[in-house]
Design an enzyme around this catalytic site. Structure first.
Site, mmCIF file in Angstrom:
data_model
loop_
_atom_site.group_PDB
_atom_site.id
_atom_site.type_symbol
_atom_site.label_atom_id
_atom_site.label_comp_id
_atom_site.label_asym_id
_atom_site.label_seq_id
_atom_site.Cartn_x
_atom_site.Cartn_y
_atom_site.Cartn_z
ATOM 1 N N LYS A 110 0.814 -1.217 0.000
ATOM 2 C CA LYS A 110 0.000 0.000 0.000
ATOM 3 C C LYS A 110 0.849 1.269 0.000
ATOM 4 O O LYS A 110 0.389 2.326 -0.422
ATOM 5 C CB LYS A 110 -0.980 -0.037 1.162
ATOM 6 C CG LYS A 110 -2.041 -1.131 0.962
ATOM 7 C CD LYS A 110 -3.076 -1.164 2.057
ATOM 8 C CE LYS A 110 -4.184 -2.152 1.730
ATOM 9 N NZ LYS A 110 -3.756 -3.570 1.868
HETATM 10 C C1 LIG Z 1 -4.341 -4.670 1.270
HETATM 11 C C2 LIG Z 1 -3.551 -5.909 1.140
HETATM 12 C C3 LIG Z 1 -3.895 -6.907 0.217
HETATM 13 C C4 LIG Z 1 -5.133 -6.842 -0.644
HETATM 14 O O1 LIG Z 1 -5.067 -5.850 -1.616
HETATM 15 P P1 LIG Z 1 -6.403 -5.400 -2.383
HETATM 16 O O2 LIG Z 1 -6.015 -4.236 -3.219
HETATM 17 O O3 LIG Z 1 -7.377 -5.019 -1.306
HETATM 18 O O4 LIG Z 1 -6.882 -6.554 -3.164
HETATM 19 C C5 LIG Z 1 -3.056 -8.015 0.110
HETATM 20 N N1 LIG Z 1 -1.963 -8.150 0.889
HETATM 21 C C6 LIG Z 1 -1.610 -7.207 1.791
HETATM 22 C C7 LIG Z 1 -0.399 -7.428 2.631
HETATM 23 C C8 LIG Z 1 -2.377 -6.054 1.949
HETATM 24 O O5 LIG Z 1 -2.016 -5.126 2.858
#
Ligand SMILES: *Cc1c(COP(=O)(O)O)cnc(C)c1O
Length: 465
Positions: A110
């Protein structure tokens, strides 16, 4: 200049700036670009991540941000990443690669989007002389990434709600040990859904929303999806695109990360996409049956994917329906009322060409972490393991890339359970457990939370003066 429309058809097309600040459209829809530019892939071969980022994203912000300013923002956003390739590829075994997305400050993918998003907000708000209040709910990873992305901006205050006692110690401390004047961590006596509902209720309260200039950082914000298209391009080019077809396996919860891959393909990148779910497999069941059916959510060892309803799926559904907003509105209404919907057979056949889907149980996650470690010495986190499990059953002659969405040290309990060793936090987080925490505990009560936000927002303070 690319403009943006709501998936539910309301309002006039808007600029990048407007959709950045709005987050969700007033009609409840999500903003999508009216059109997609075509990438000149051969011109991008051999370029750095920053150069590719500029070329891929600039058409989406043109008219709002100058090219030089945008280049400077990209440079700044990624200057804190602990790898000079920002989102590097690592060969695992045979034709299988790992795309390491965890070199940002909070060691999960993120950061790639939120480090930029914070700079976009700051730039646009300074230009307008405006101030916003961001409220968001987190089950763990979004909160810290948003805080790290926004902490340096004077133009905004950030209130992050998390469910008290229900995020891991590492996740909580990554949020609560940040010493920034504009950051407030609120531990709600309740679940993640309670936090999410409080945030939704604050947005639904029009007076509150207007007087505080509320804005959102969750993955319904278009700018986040846009920033995530870049690493598909950089990784595919490195593995031989456009002459080679690369398959990406994406651990998925809210459908944000994999949607960015789909948009990269719409811009001409020749890739295949695999949706990888944990036991909360509503998306995988959709791609198997053509029916989207809510079935409740359970807690798993890949908690950032424990999501019942994937909000970003609406953006893909809009394309699947031929960008017919009226049909989309009818389907979303049915989903809300009945908890399920299906799509016509020809639409579903097209969706199956866009994505394949797999799932992994919690036991399979632990097995995969162990197997990968035994065979290669490489330690993966449980979310990445959901992807690797899917990659291992794929038959592809070309390169397969699994997205590693988090560093294993972010989820040390599951990793230790699998391999008997606790992964160490990277150097920059090594004092995480020595730092002081700043946190406010509040009951699951809308008025109490709103009073707290009002009392601490700079907008209200300035208004009083
Ligand atoms: C947020 C997250 C996901 C999922 O991502 P999306 O965009 O919601 O599909 C997968 N792995 C980790 C470690 C995350 O923080």
């Amino acid at each position: 200049m690319i403009r943006y429309v709501s998936t539910r058809g309301g309002g006039e097309p808007l600029s990048f700036e407007d959709v950045l600040l709005a987050g969700l459209a007033p009609d409840g829809g999500l903003y999508v670009p009216e059109a997609f530019p075509e990438l000149d892939l051969n011109a991008l071969k051999g370029r750095t991540y920053g150069e590719i980022a500029l070329a891929v994203m600039y058409p989406f912000v043109e008219g709002c941000i100058s090219r030089d300013d945008f280049a400077a923002m990209i440079k700044q956003a990624y200057s804190g990443f602990r790898h000079d390739k920002i989102v590097p590829l690592r060969a695992l075994k045979d034709n299988h690669y790992i795309l390491e997305q965890f070199y940002g400050p909070t060691i999960a993918f993120k950061d790639v989007a939120l480090q930029l998003l914070g700079r976009f907000f700051d730039y646009v708000l300074k230009k307008r002389g405006a101030h916003i209040t961001i409220v968001g709910a987190t089950s763990g990873d979004t909160g810290s990434a948003a805080i790290e992305g926004c902490r340096h901006s004077d133009q905004l205050d950030l209130f992050i709600l998390h469910p008290k006692g229900r995020v891991s110690d590492v996740q909580r401390r990554q949020m609560t040990t940040v010493a920034a004047e504009n950051v407030y961590n609120i531990a709600i006596d309740g679940t993640f859904d309670d936090c999410q509902n409080l945030v939704k209720a604050m947005f639904a309260d029009q007076d509150f929303r207007r007087s505080l200039n509320l804005s959102a950082v969750n993955s319904i914000n278009w700018a986040r999806i846009m920033a995530q298209t870049v690493y598909y391009v950089s990784a595919a080019l490195e593995l031989g695109a456009p002459d080679t077809q690369v398959t990406f396996v994406v651990p998925t919860g809210n459908f944000g990360n994999v949607l960015a891959g789909y948009y990269a393909r719409r811009m001409g990148l020749p890739i295949k996409l695999v949706v990888a779910s944990n036991e909360n497999d509503i998306l995988t069941r959709f791609f198997e049956s053509g029916e989207m059916k809510a079935a409740g959510v359970i807690a798993t060892n890949s908690p950032s994917m424990d999501i019942e309803i994937s909000s970003n799926f609406e953006r893909y559904l809009y394309d699947m329906l031929g960008r017919d907003a009226d049909t989309l509105v009818a389907i979303m209404r049915r989903f809300k009322d009945e908890g399920s919907f299906d799509v016509a057979p020809d639409r579903f056949a097209a969706a199956k060409r866009d994505f394949t889907a797999q799932r992994a149980s919690q036991t399979e996650v632990l097995d995969v972490i162990e197997t990968v470690f035994a065979e290669t010495g490489y330690v993966i986190d449980p979310h990445t393991a959901v992807g690797v499990k899917a990659a291992l059953v794929l038959k592809s002659a070309g390169p397969i890339v699994t997205l590693a969405t988090a560093h294993p040290a972010k989820f040390p309990d599951a990793v230790e359970q699998a391999i008997g060793q606790r992964p160490e936090l990277p150097e920059h987080l090594s004092d995480l457990f020595d730092k002081e925490e700043r946190i406010t505990e509040l009951p699951n009560n809308l008025k109490t939370v709103q009073d707290f936000v009002r009392a601490h927002s700079k907008i209200i303070e300035e208004g009083k003066k």
